[in-house]
Design a protein around this motif. Structure first.
Motif, PDB file in Angstrom:
ATOM      1  N   VAL A 228       9.168  -1.521  -1.607  1.00 46.80           N
ATOM      2  CA  VAL A 228       8.445  -2.427  -0.705  1.00 46.80           C
ATOM      3  C   VAL A 228       9.397  -2.917   0.378  1.00 46.80           C
ATOM      4  O   VAL A 228       9.066  -2.934   1.564  1.00 46.80           O
ATOM      5  N   ALA A 229      10.625  -3.277  -0.053  1.00 44.74           N
ATOM      6  CA  ALA A 229      11.620  -3.730   0.913  1.00 44.74           C
ATOM      7  C   ALA A 229      11.889  -2.649   1.956  1.00 44.74           C
ATOM      8  O   ALA A 229      11.890  -2.910   3.164  1.00 44.74           O
ATOM      9  N   THR A 230      12.090  -1.411   1.474  1.00 45.23           N
ATOM     10  CA  THR A 230      12.374  -0.320   2.401  1.00 45.23           C
ATOM     11  C   THR A 230      11.212  -0.087   3.360  1.00 45.23           C
ATOM     12  O   THR A 230      11.418   0.159   4.546  1.00 45.23           O
TER      13      THR A 230
ATOM     14  N   GLY B  83       4.360   9.621  -7.398  1.00 48.17           N
ATOM     15  CA  GLY B  83       5.577   9.820  -8.179  1.00 48.17           C
ATOM     16  C   GLY B  83       5.297   9.896  -9.666  1.00 48.17           C
ATOM     17  O   GLY B  83       5.804  10.778 -10.365  1.00 48.17           O
ATOM     18  N   ILE B  84       4.451   8.981 -10.157  1.00 50.48           N
ATOM     19  CA  ILE B  84       4.131   8.977 -11.589  1.00 50.48           C
ATOM     20  C   ILE B  84       3.369  10.246 -11.953  1.00 50.48           C
ATOM     21  O   ILE B  84       3.655  10.901 -12.959  1.00 50.48           O
ATOM     22  N   LEU B  85       2.413  10.608 -11.109  1.00 50.42           N
ATOM     23  CA  LEU B  85       1.602  11.791 -11.401  1.00 50.42           C
ATOM     24  C   LEU B  85       2.482  13.039 -11.488  1.00 50.42           C
ATOM     25  O   LEU B  85       2.487  13.763 -12.493  1.00 50.42           O
ATOM     26  N   PHE B  86       3.261  13.283 -10.427  1.00 48.40           N
ATOM     27  CA  PHE B  86       4.111  14.477 -10.402  1.00 48.40           C
ATOM     28  C   PHE B  86       5.164  14.426 -11.509  1.00 48.40           C
ATOM     29  O   PHE B  86       5.387  15.405 -12.211  1.00 48.40           O
ATOM     30  N   GLY B  87       5.801  13.258 -11.640  1.00 48.12           N
ATOM     31  CA  GLY B  87       6.880  13.132 -12.612  1.00 48.12           C
ATOM     32  C   GLY B  87       6.395  13.359 -14.028  1.00 48.12           C
ATOM     33  O   GLY B  87       7.033  14.057 -14.819  1.00 48.12           O
ATOM     34  N   SER B  88       5.219  12.776 -14.357  1.00 49.23           N
ATOM     35  CA  SER B  88       4.755  12.932 -15.734  1.00 49.23           C
ATOM     36  C   SER B  88       4.255  14.353 -15.976  1.00 49.23           C
ATOM     37  O   SER B  88       4.459  14.915 -17.057  1.00 49.23           O
ATOM     38  N   LEU B  89       3.634  14.967 -14.971  1.00 47.46           N
ATOM     39  CA  LEU B  89       3.219  16.366 -15.142  1.00 47.46           C
ATOM     40  C   LEU B  89       4.435  17.254 -15.353  1.00 47.46           C
ATOM     41  O   LEU B  89       4.463  18.102 -16.259  1.00 47.46           O
TER      42      LEU B  89
ATOM     43  N   ILE C 267      -2.797   1.443  11.685  1.00 51.99           N
ATOM     44  CA  ILE C 267      -1.978   0.826  10.655  1.00 51.99           C
ATOM     45  C   ILE C 267      -2.090   1.608   9.347  1.00 51.99           C
ATOM     46  O   ILE C 267      -1.127   1.722   8.594  1.00 51.99           O
ATOM     47  N   TYR C 268      -3.271   2.227   9.101  1.00 52.57           N
ATOM     48  CA  TYR C 268      -3.441   2.962   7.849  1.00 52.57           C
ATOM     49  C   TYR C 268      -2.596   4.221   7.841  1.00 52.57           C
ATOM     50  O   TYR C 268      -2.037   4.605   6.815  1.00 52.57           O
ATOM     51  N   ASN C 269      -2.485   4.867   9.029  1.00 49.57           N
ATOM     52  CA  ASN C 269      -1.623   6.049   9.100  1.00 49.57           C
ATOM     53  C   ASN C 269      -0.193   5.702   8.733  1.00 49.57           C
ATOM     54  O   ASN C 269       0.476   6.464   8.047  1.00 49.57           O
ATOM     55  N   ILE C 270       0.285   4.545   9.218  1.00 56.63           N
ATOM     56  CA  ILE C 270       1.666   4.157   8.927  1.00 56.63           C
ATOM     57  C   ILE C 270       1.863   3.953   7.437  1.00 56.63           C
ATOM     58  O   ILE C 270       2.806   4.475   6.839  1.00 56.63           O
ATOM     59  N   MET C 271       0.910   3.238   6.804  1.00 50.78           N
ATOM     60  CA  MET C 271       1.005   3.045   5.353  1.00 50.78           C
ATOM     61  C   MET C 271       1.040   4.388   4.624  1.00 50.78           C
ATOM     62  O   MET C 271       1.882   4.627   3.758  1.00 50.78           O
ATOM     63  N   ILE C 272       0.106   5.264   4.988  1.00 49.44           N
ATOM     64  CA  ILE C 272      -0.022   6.527   4.260  1.00 49.44           C
ATOM     65  C   ILE C 272       1.210   7.394   4.471  1.00 49.44           C
ATOM     66  O   ILE C 272       1.746   7.976   3.528  1.00 49.44           O
ATOM     67  N   VAL C 273       1.691   7.448   5.720  1.00 51.23           N
ATOM     68  CA  VAL C 273       2.841   8.314   5.989  1.00 51.23           C
ATOM     69  C   VAL C 273       4.081   7.814   5.262  1.00 51.23           C
ATOM     70  O   VAL C 273       4.813   8.611   4.654  1.00 51.23           O
ATOM     71  N   ILE C 274       4.303   6.496   5.274  1.00 54.08           N
ATOM     72  CA  ILE C 274       5.465   5.975   4.535  1.00 54.08           C
ATOM     73  C   ILE C 274       5.313   6.291   3.051  1.00 54.08           C
ATOM     74  O   ILE C 274       6.254   6.711   2.382  1.00 54.08           O
TER      75      ILE C 274
ATOM     76  N   VAL D 118       0.838  -1.203   0.000  1.00 58.72           N
ATOM     77  CA  VAL D 118       0.000   0.000   0.000  1.00 58.72           C
ATOM     78  C   VAL D 118       0.872   1.252   0.000  1.00 58.72           C
ATOM     79  O   VAL D 118       0.641   2.184  -0.773  1.00 58.72           O
ATOM     80  N   ALA D 119       1.913   1.245   0.856  1.00 59.93           N
ATOM     81  CA  ALA D 119       2.776   2.425   0.919  1.00 59.93           C
ATOM     82  C   ALA D 119       3.424   2.680  -0.434  1.00 59.93           C
ATOM     83  O   ALA D 119       3.441   3.819  -0.928  1.00 59.93           O
ATOM     84  N   VAL D 120       3.929   1.616  -1.063  1.00 58.75           N
ATOM     85  CA  VAL D 120       4.603   1.798  -2.344  1.00 58.75           C
ATOM     86  C   VAL D 120       3.602   2.149  -3.442  1.00 58.75           C
ATOM     87  O   VAL D 120       3.888   2.968  -4.312  1.00 58.75           O
ATOM     88  N   GLY D 121       2.405   1.550  -3.380  1.00 57.20           N
ATOM     89  CA  GLY D 121       1.378   1.914  -4.353  1.00 57.20           C
ATOM     90  C   GLY D 121       1.105   3.403  -4.312  1.00 57.20           C
ATOM     91  O   GLY D 121       1.068   4.095  -5.341  1.00 57.20           O
ATOM     92  N   LEU D 122       0.963   3.912  -3.086  1.00 61.29           N
ATOM     93  CA  LEU D 122       0.699   5.345  -2.927  1.00 61.29           C
ATOM     94  C   LEU D 122       1.863   6.185  -3.442  1.00 61.29           C
ATOM     95  O   LEU D 122       1.667   7.136  -4.221  1.00 61.29           O
ATOM     96  N   SER D 123       3.087   5.811  -3.036  1.00 58.20           N
ATOM     97  CA  SER D 123       4.222   6.647  -3.436  1.00 58.20           C
ATOM     98  C   SER D 123       4.451   6.558  -4.942  1.00 58.20           C
ATOM     99  O   SER D 123       4.807   7.546  -5.573  1.00 58.20           O
TER     100      SER D 123
END
Lengths: 313, 320
Positions: free
Chosen positions: A238-240, A120-126, A172-179, A111-116
Motif C-alpha cells: 500500500v505504501a509503495t 499473488g495468492i492465486l498464482f502462488g498457491s497454484l 483513476i481505475y486504470n491506475i489502480m489496476i495497472v499498479i 485496491v491496487a494491493v487487493g488486486l496484486s
C-alpha cells in the motif's frame, strides 16, 4: 487449574506493543483511516468542507488565514470562515482537498494491493500446490507460473506502469489496476515458498486422506498458515502504491482532476514552491508520514512474527 | 557446471522470446491501435497515420506484426516516429549518458549500505540500530521528487552545485581536463539522489541477512573457538550473508531505466529514462517498445550472470 498459555496472536501483540516505532505507525494509520472515511463523508456526502469551490479573491492564502467575508458570497465561505491549511492557486481550500485526497490516495493503495495480493495468492498457491502436475506432458504448473513471474520481474516496473497508464485513457481505475497488475510477483513467490513447505506437513496429508476437495485444502487449511508474510508485503505494498501514484502525478500521468490525491496536490504545488510553500510541503510531509507509518507497521509485524528473532529477545 | 550454464542459457533464450512478445503487446494496449491514440491532435496528418500503420504493419495479422518488428529491430531499420532516426543508435547515445549516473549511484549504494546494515545488525536494538532503521524508513517513504526539490533548494543556495543537465553550457572549448571536471561536478547531486532510496532499502536487507546468519550455530562455534569478534563477523558471518546479494545484483539493471525516469526528468539529465519519458509523451511507439524490451533483456542477462556467480560461490546450487 492449568496455566493459561499465550495464543500466537497474544504473543504477537505483546511483542508488537513493545516496538514503539511500529505502535506510533499503527496510531497514525488508524487516524488516517478515520480521516479518509471522514473525508469521504464530509467532502462528498454532507459537504461540510468543499474541495472544489473556486474563490479567486482568496488565492494563495497561508494556513490559518481568514476568508474575505466581504468579497465572497455566503455560500462560498469555508467552514468557520477560516482556511486551516491555506488555499491554492484557484483559492480552493487545501484542507478540504487534502481530506478528499486522503480517501482517494488510500483507496488507490488498497485496491491496487487487493488486486496484486489476490493474483499473488492465486498464482502462488497454484504453483505451490500443483507444482508437479504436468500440462500436456511438457511443462509443470510450477515452471509455467514461476517463469511467467520471472518474466514480469524483468520489466522495469515504474517505466512499464508509466507506459501503460500514459497509453490508456486517463482514469483513476486504470491506475489502480495497472499498479495492481505489475506488483503481484513478490506475493506469488512468498505464497509458493510457504505452500511448498506446508505441502508435506501432516495436517495437509491428513486433509488429503479425508478426501477433501483441493480448493478446500488450499484455501481453508494451507492458506491461513501462509498468510503472515502476505499480510506484511500487502501493508508495505500500500505504501509503495501511494508513492507510485505520487510519482505518476509528478510526471503528469497521475489521477486527473477533479479527483484530488495527495500526489497530485504535491505535484501541482511544486510550481508554487516559493510563493506558496505550504502547497508543496504539506502534501509532501503528509505522504511521508503515512507511507512511513505503513512501512513501520509492516516492519514491526515482521519482527514480531519472526521466530528466530523472538527467541533471542 | 557447464551443463548448468548451458541449461540456464537455453531457458533464458526461451524467456527472452516471451519477453519480446510481451513487450510487443504494448502496441495492442493502445485503445484501438497506435494510429488512433491521438486523433484529437491537430498535427496528426493522414500521412502520420499512414506512417504508423506502415511501421507496425497494422494490416497484417498479429504474428506477422511481431515478426516485422523483430526484423526491423535486428536490422536496425526501426525508425523513431518523432524524428525518423534509427531507434538503436538513439537509445545507445542516451544509454552512454545514463551510464555514469548509474555507475556512481550503484557505487554509492553498495559502499554505504553494507557498513550501515552490518553495524545495525551487530548492535541490534541499540540506539544506532533504531536510529538507522528510522532514517532508512524515512528515506524509503519520502517521494523521491519531494526530497530532490528540497535538496535542490538547499544545495544550490549553500554549495552552488549544478543541478541541471550534464555539462555547463559554453564549455565546449575548454580543455578536456576542465570538461571532465565539469561533468563530474554535474554528477554529484543526481547520483546522490538516485542512490538514497537504494541505500536505505539495501541497508535494511543487509541488516536482516546478517541477523539471520549471526544466530546460526557455526557463528556460535566460531565465537566458542575464541576468535576475535571482527573475524567472526567479517570472515565467518558476512561471507555467508553475502550470498543472496549476488541474486540482487542481477536485478540492478532495470533500475537503470525505471528508477531513473523521475530523477533524469528533475535534473534534466539527457539519459535513457528521459528518452523513455519523451517517447511516451510523443507516443513514439518504436522507442517505447524497444526501451521496454531492452530493459527486460538486460535484466535477463543480469540474472543469468548472477546465477552463474551464485553457482560459482555456492556449490550446492550446481547439484540441483
Amino acid at each position: 487449574m492449568t496455566v493459561q498459555s499465550e495464543t500466537p496472536l497474544q504473543e504477537f501483540w505483546r511483542l508488537f506493543k513493545h516496538d514503539s516505532l511500529a505502535m506510533t505507525g499503527l496510531i497514525v494509520l488508524i487516524l488516517l483511516i478515520i480521516a479518509a472515511i471522514g473525508g469521504k463523508v464530509l467532502t462528498e456526502w454532507f459537504v461540510v468542507f468543499d474541495p472544489s469551490t473556486v474563490r479567486l479573491v482568496d488565492k494563495f492564502l497561508p494556513p490559518f488565514s481568514f476568508a474575505s467575508k466581504d468579497l465572497l458570497p455566503a455560500e462560498d465561505l469555508p467552514q468557520f470562515g477560516i482556511y486551516l491549511l491555506g488555499t491554492d492557486e484557484l483559492g480552493r481550500d487545501v484542507f478540504a482537498r487534502m481530506l478528499q485526497g486522503s480517501f482517494v490516495s488510500l483507496s488507490i493503495g488498497f485496491v491496487a494491493v487487493g488486486l496484486s495480493t489476490f493474483i499473488g495468492i492465486l498464482f502462488g498457491s497454484l504453483a505451490g500446490f500443483y507444482g508437479n502436475v504436468r500440462i500436456g506432458g511438457l511443462i509443470t504448473v510450477d515452471t509455467l507460473i514461476m517463469r511467467f513471474t520471472d518474466i514480469m520481474l524483468c520489466f522495469p516496473t515504474f517505466f512499464l506502469i508509466l507506459t501503460v497508464v500514459a497509453l490508456l485513457p486517463p482514469s483513476i481505475y486504470n491506475i489502480m489496476i495497472v499498479i495492481g497488475l505489475t506488483s503481484w510477483m513478490g506475493t506469488t513467490r512468498f505464497v509458493r515458498a510457504e505452500f511448498l513447505s506446508l505441502r508435506e506437513q501432516d495436517f495437509v496429508i491428513a486433509a488429503k486422506a479425508l478426501g477433501l476437495p483441493a480448493r478446500y485444502i488450499m484455501f481453508r487449511h494451507m492458506l491461513p498458515n501462509a498468510l503472515a508474510p502476505v499480510l506484511i508485503s500487502a501493508i508495505i505494498g500500500v505504501a509503495t502504491a501511494i508513492l507510485t501514484e505520487s510519482g505518476l502525478s509528478f510526471l503528469g500521468f497521475g489521477v486527473q482532476p477533479p479527483y484530488a490525491t495527495w500526489g497530485n496536490i504535491l505535484a501541482d504545488g511544486r510550481n508554487f514552491i516559493f510563493d506558496a510553500p505550504w502547497l508543496f510541503y504539506l502534501p509532501g510531509i503528509a505522504i511521508l508520514v503515512v507511507v512511513l507509518a505503513f512501512n513501520l507497521v509492516g516492519e514491526g509485524m515482521r519482527e514480531a512474527m519472526n521466530p528466530k528473532l523472538r527467541k533471542r529477545s | 557446471m557447464w551443463s548448468y550454464i548451458f541449461r540456464n542459457l537455453l531457458q533464458r533464450l526461451v524467456l527472452l522470446f516471451i519477453v519480446s512478445v510481451i513487450a510487443h503487446s504494448i502496441v495492442l494496449l493502445a485503445p484501438g491501435e497506435p494510429s488512433e491514440v491521438d486523433p484529437s491532435n491537430p498535427r496528426m496528418q493522414p500521412e502520420d497515420i499512414a506512417k504508423i500503420r506502415a511501421a507496425f504493419h497494422l494490416d497484417d495479422p498479429i504474428y506477422l506484426q511481431y515478426y516485422h518488428w523483430m526484423r526491423d529491430l535486428m536490422t536496425g531499420e526501426l525508425k523513431s516516429f518523432k524524428d525518423s532516426q534509427p531507434v538503436l543508435p538513439k537509445i545507445w547515445d542516451r544509454f552512454l549518458n545514463s551510464l555514469p549516473l548509474f555507475i556512481c549511484a550503484t557505487l554509492l549504494v553498495w559502499t554505504l549500505a553494507f557498513p550501515t546494515g552490518i553495524q545495525a545488525a551487530i548492535r541490534r536494538g541499540s540506539a544506532y540500530d533504531r536510529g538507522s532503521t528510522f532514517i532508512a524508513y524515512t528515506l524509503i517513504s519520502v517521494p523521491g521528487f519531494f526530497l530532490s526539490y528540497i535538496l535542490i533548494l538547499w544545495v544550490v543556495d549553500w554549495f552552488g552545485v549544478p543541478v541541471i543537465g550534464m555539462r555547463t553550457f559554453g564549455m565546449e572549448d575548454a580543455s578536456p581536463l576542465f570538461q571532465s571536471m565539469d561533468k563530474i561536478w554535474h554528477l554529484v547531486v543526481p547520483s546522490i539522489m538516485s542512490a538514497i532510496a537504494g541505500i536505505a532499502i539495501l541497508s535494511r536487507y543487509v541488516r536482516s541477512q546478517m541477523l539471520e546468519v549471526i544466530s546460526q550455530d557455526y557463528v556460535r562455534t566460531a565465537r566458542a573457538k575464541g576468535l576475535d569478534e571482527d573475524t567472526v563477523i567479517y570472515h565467518h558471518a558476512l561471507r555467508n550473508a553475502l550470498l543472496p546479494f549476488i541474486t540482487l545484483f542481477g536485478f540492478l539493471l532495470p533500475g537503470l531505466i525505471g528508477g531513473s525516469v523521475i530523477f533524469e526528468y528533475i535534473f534534466a539529465w539527457p539519459g535513457l529514462g528521459r528518452l523513455g519519458y519523451e517517447a511516451i509523451l510523443s507516443r513514439d511507439f518504436p522507442v517505447i517498445l524497444t526501451i521496454n524490451f531492452i530493459a527486460a533483456a538486460l535484466t535477463l542477462a543480469g540474472t543469468f550472470l548472477s546465477d552463474i556467480l551464485y553457482a560459482v560461490a555456492d556449490p550446492r546450487i550446481r547439484l540441483e
